[in-house]
Design a protein around this motif. Sequence first.
Motif, short mmCIF file in Angstrom:
data_model
loop_
_atom_site.label_atom_id
_atom_site.label_comp_id
_atom_site.label_asym_id
_atom_site.label_seq_id
_atom_site.Cartn_x
_atom_site.Cartn_y
_atom_site.Cartn_z
N ALA A 33 8.44 -7.49 -5.12
CA ALA A 33 7.37 -8.47 -5.24
C ALA A 33 7.82 -9.85 -4.75
O ALA A 33 8.99 -10.20 -4.79
CB ALA A 33 6.90 -8.58 -6.68
N MET A 34 6.82 -10.60 -4.28
CA MET A 34 7.04 -11.99 -3.86
C MET A 34 6.03 -12.86 -4.59
O MET A 34 4.97 -12.38 -5.01
CB MET A 34 6.83 -12.14 -2.36
CG MET A 34 7.77 -11.34 -1.49
SD MET A 34 7.33 -11.58 0.27
CE MET A 34 8.64 -10.67 1.07
N GLY A 35 6.33 -14.14 -4.70
CA GLY A 35 5.38 -15.01 -5.38
C GLY A 35 5.61 -16.47 -5.07
O GLY A 35 6.62 -16.85 -4.47
N THR A 90 -1.27 -31.11 -6.39
CA THR A 90 -0.03 -31.81 -6.10
C THR A 90 1.09 -31.31 -7.00
O THR A 90 0.96 -31.31 -8.23
CB THR A 90 -0.21 -33.32 -6.29
OG1 THR A 90 -1.16 -33.81 -5.33
CG2 THR A 90 1.11 -34.06 -6.11
N ALA A 91 2.19 -30.88 -6.39
CA ALA A 91 3.31 -30.31 -7.13
C ALA A 91 4.43 -29.96 -6.14
O ALA A 91 4.23 -29.98 -4.92
CB ALA A 91 2.89 -29.05 -7.88
N VAL A 92 5.57 -29.60 -6.69
CA VAL A 92 6.61 -28.95 -5.90
C VAL A 92 6.35 -27.45 -5.97
O VAL A 92 6.21 -26.89 -7.07
CB VAL A 92 8.01 -29.28 -6.42
CG1 VAL A 92 9.07 -28.53 -5.60
CG2 VAL A 92 8.26 -30.78 -6.36
N TYR A 93 6.28 -26.81 -4.81
CA TYR A 93 5.98 -25.39 -4.74
C TYR A 93 7.27 -24.62 -4.45
O TYR A 93 8.04 -24.96 -3.54
CB TYR A 93 4.96 -25.12 -3.64
CG TYR A 93 3.56 -25.49 -4.06
CD1 TYR A 93 3.19 -26.82 -4.22
CD2 TYR A 93 2.60 -24.51 -4.32
CE1 TYR A 93 1.91 -27.18 -4.63
CE2 TYR A 93 1.31 -24.86 -4.72
CZ TYR A 93 0.98 -26.19 -4.88
OH TYR A 93 -0.29 -26.53 -5.29
N TYR A 94 7.49 -23.57 -5.24
CA TYR A 94 8.69 -22.75 -5.13
C TYR A 94 8.31 -21.31 -4.77
O TYR A 94 7.41 -20.74 -5.40
CB TYR A 94 9.45 -22.72 -6.45
CG TYR A 94 9.96 -24.06 -6.91
CD1 TYR A 94 9.19 -24.89 -7.72
CD2 TYR A 94 11.24 -24.49 -6.54
CE1 TYR A 94 9.67 -26.12 -8.14
CE2 TYR A 94 11.72 -25.73 -6.96
CZ TYR A 94 10.93 -26.53 -7.76
OH TYR A 94 11.40 -27.74 -8.18
N CYS A 95 9.01 -20.73 -3.81
CA CYS A 95 8.81 -19.32 -3.54
C CYS A 95 9.82 -18.50 -4.35
O CYS A 95 10.86 -19.02 -4.78
CB CYS A 95 8.94 -19.01 -2.06
SG CYS A 95 10.56 -19.28 -1.34
N ASN A 96 9.50 -17.25 -4.51
CA ASN A 96 10.25 -16.37 -5.38
C ASN A 96 10.16 -14.96 -4.81
O ASN A 96 9.09 -14.53 -4.39
CB ASN A 96 9.62 -16.43 -6.78
CG ASN A 96 10.14 -15.40 -7.72
OD1 ASN A 96 9.76 -14.23 -7.65
ND2 ASN A 96 11.02 -15.81 -8.60
N MET A 97 11.30 -14.27 -4.77
CA MET A 97 11.30 -12.89 -4.30
C MET A 97 12.22 -12.04 -5.17
O MET A 97 13.26 -12.54 -5.64
CB MET A 97 11.79 -12.80 -2.85
CG MET A 97 10.93 -13.51 -1.84
SD MET A 97 11.52 -13.16 -0.15
CE MET A 97 10.50 -14.27 0.80
N ILE A 98 11.86 -10.79 -5.34
CA ILE A 98 12.71 -9.81 -6.01
C ILE A 98 13.42 -9.02 -4.92
O ILE A 98 12.78 -8.28 -4.16
CB ILE A 98 11.90 -8.88 -6.91
CG1 ILE A 98 10.98 -9.68 -7.85
CG2 ILE A 98 12.83 -7.97 -7.70
CD1 ILE A 98 11.73 -10.61 -8.78
#
Length: 121
Positions: A33-35, A90-98
């Motif tokens: 999964a990714m997010g 408005t925010a800091v956006y972080y990607c995430n991967m398994i």
Amino acid sequence: QVQLVESGGGLVQPGGSLRLSCAASGGIGAIGAMGWYRQAPGKQRELVATITSGGNTNYADSVKGRFTISRDNAKNTEYLQMNSLRPEDTAVYYCNMIIWVRTEIAFNRYWGQGTQVTVSS
């Protein structure tokens, strides 16, 4: 060593669009999964969207109909298309991967470095 490199953040006016990218590299055997998550000043990090290896997607209620998550498995990359942006996005956006790294025995969660998205006139 796995690295997730994000790009595409910036300043945009309300109603505008941005596309975030997150590319993974470094000994990758497989990606599950990714997010995408985001964290606004003074707030906790929150889930924005996820996509499974099979392409099933899930969105936070606040972004449904405006944001679209996608992935390119051949490039080990995920994207977040953000339309009709609002100041509250408005925010800091972080990607995430398994990710399963070939030298390891299990999948682990990896994070990008974060990219600032500012929606303001």
